[in-house]
Write an enzyme that holds these catalytic residues in place. Structure first.
Site, PDB file in Angstrom:
ATOM      1  CG  HIS A  68      17.617  67.643 -23.940  1.00 38.96           C
ATOM      2  ND1 HIS A  68      18.770  67.835 -24.667  1.00 38.96           N
ATOM      3  CD2 HIS A  68      17.730  66.404 -23.399  1.00 38.96           C
ATOM      4  CE1 HIS A  68      19.548  66.761 -24.565  1.00 38.96           C
ATOM      5  NE2 HIS A  68      18.925  65.873 -23.817  1.00 38.96           N
ATOM      6  CG  ASP A  69      10.835  72.387 -22.398  1.00 37.54           C
ATOM      7  OD1 ASP A  69      11.468  73.472 -22.279  1.00 37.54           O
ATOM      8  OD2 ASP A  69       9.596  72.320 -22.276  1.00 37.54           O
ATOM      9  CB  VAL A  72      16.810  73.852 -19.229  1.00 34.83           C
ATOM     10  CG1 VAL A  72      17.301  75.289 -19.114  1.00 34.83           C
ATOM     11  CG2 VAL A  72      17.904  72.965 -19.812  1.00 34.83           C
ATOM     12  CB  THR A 197      13.219  51.521 -25.164  1.00 34.12           C
ATOM     13  OG1 THR A 197      12.765  50.445 -25.984  1.00 34.12           O
ATOM     14  CG2 THR A 197      12.082  52.528 -25.056  1.00 34.12           C
TER      15      THR A 197
END
Ligand code: HEM
Ligand SMILES: *[C@@H]1O[C@H](CO)[C@@H](O)[C@H](O)[C@H]1NC(C)=O
Ligand SMILES: *[C@@H]1O[C@H](CO)[C@@H](O)[C@H](O)[C@H]1NC(C)=O
Length: 330
Positions: A68-69, A72, A197
């Site tokens: 998520h870093d 973006v 996983t």
């Protein structure tokens, strides 16, 4: 493997990957901090292992954090900035796409200890990547020879996160678009999804596969379990809904169980299940379920590509934050 042999192998992989990406490494290298902050990678590893003893589920959240870093703009620690209206910073955590991200304080704990040894040297962006690498390894996954030398952003991109972090029902087309644009093959893209996983997903992330219509690709046994788990949780979409299911049947171990689960109709999210049904990816799923080594090999190069794409360097308007939560004040 003997230490010498494994060191030699790491060096070899490092050379291959540096060559593979030369021209796009933007000043990064393996062991970037060796002179200025010796042993930083060992320190991060030790702190990460200690923190995982306090909360073993934090590992998955921090592995998701790297995605998520990096998704973006780039791996620039923009996701760690807290609201700071004076400097126009609106936290990316306000984006619903970042629902479920937790234990960011672990990154701050690592940063504070490193600042004590080497003030102002090691970027928060690198700490996020190093921590994720260590989580993969200490959960049983491969050793990833990551490059370091990223710089931190001076802003956050909440609105961009809203649109560019992919939703749970991402199609294979969209998936391939996202990751081939970062230079990945289809095989590497499938391997990277193998990050699932580890960890959990909350009911709101998969409930639409159960109701109003049951997704026929889901194993009936799993569907029954999930309905029981999530019953009545459909409308609660904020952080108060803490009911969650395991992403695979061994969700604390970084192994190839995820792919065996996919092949058995036990993919949890739509994006997972899609990998098993799409002709472009289904054979790769089967191969990874049969060979953990093949999964790990593809995962290593995929992780390197994810974490190297478009990072900030000295030539950009960027810095090494002293506090990961806030831009430097001068
Ligand atoms: C298109 C690609 C992807 C999509 C659509 C996706 C979507 C999601 C969703 C919806 C969740 C559950 C969130 C929740 O309900 O709490 C999740 C969890 C997770 N994702 Fe992904 N993901 C993708 C790629 C990745 C990548 C590339 C990584 C790592 C590099 C990753 C690592 C994780 C991990 C470790 C979790 C478990 C988090 C936890 O236990 O808190 N994902 N993902
Ligand atoms: C979350 O949603 C529930 C139900 O809609 C609501 O009662 C609760 O106040 C909300 N909590 C937060 C923190 O927004
Ligand atoms: C880092 O910055 C945040 C946000 O401004 C602040 O709340 C926190 O106290 C700072 N931490 C340190 C160690 O200075």
């Amino acid at each position: 493997m003997t230490t010498m042999a494994s060191t030699a192998m790491i060096l070899m992989v490092a050379m291959i990957t540096t060559t593979l990406f030369s021209g796009s490494t933007r000043g990064m290298q393996v062991g970037y901090y060796d002179q200025q902050c010796p042993h930083v990678e060992r320190t991060v590893k030790e702190i990460v292992e200690g923190l995982l003893l306090k909360d073993v589920t934090a590992g998955a959240s921090l592995l998701r954090l790297v995605f998520h870093d990096c998704q973006v703009k780039a791996c620039d620690a923009s996701i760690l900035l807290v609201d700071d209206p004076r400097n126009g910073v609106l936290s990316e955590l306000h984006s619903p796409k970042n629902f479920g991200i937790r234990r960011l304080n672990f990154i701050n704990i690592i940063k504070e200890q490193i600042e004590r040894r080497c003030p102002g040297v090691v970027s928060c962006a690198d700490i996020i990547v190093l921590a994720a690498r260590d989580i993969v390894r200490s959960s049983g996954g491969p050793t990833i020879p990551v490059l370091t030398g990223r710089k931190d952003s001076k802003q956050a991109y909440k609105e961009l996160a809203d649109v560019i972090v992919p939703p749970a029902d991402t199609t294979v087309d969209e998936l391939l678009q996202i990751f081939t644009s970062k230079g990945m093959t289809i095989e590497e893209t499938v391997a990277l999804l193998g990050s699932h996983t580890l960890g959990v997903s909350h009911c709101k992330s998969f409930y639409n596969r159960l109701e109003p219509q049951l997704d026929k690709s889901m194993s009936p046994a799993l569907a029954e379990d999930l309905k029981l788990l999530c019953h009545g949780q459909k409308v609660v979409t904020n952080a108060t809904n803490l009911l969650a299911a395991f992403n695979d049947r061994t969700n604390l171990v970084f192994d190839n169980q995820y792919f065996s689960d996919l092949a058995a109709g036990r993919g949890l999210l739509a994006v997972d299940a899609n990998l098993a049904s799409d002709p472009r990816t289904s054979q790769i799923v089967l191969r990874f379920s049969a060979s953990e080594r093949e999964f790990f090999n593809a995962y290593v190069t995929a992780f390197l590509k994810l974490t190297q794409a478009a990072v900030l360097s000295d030539h950009d308007d960027a810095e090494v934050r002293t506090n990961c939560s806030a831009i430097n004040q001068y």
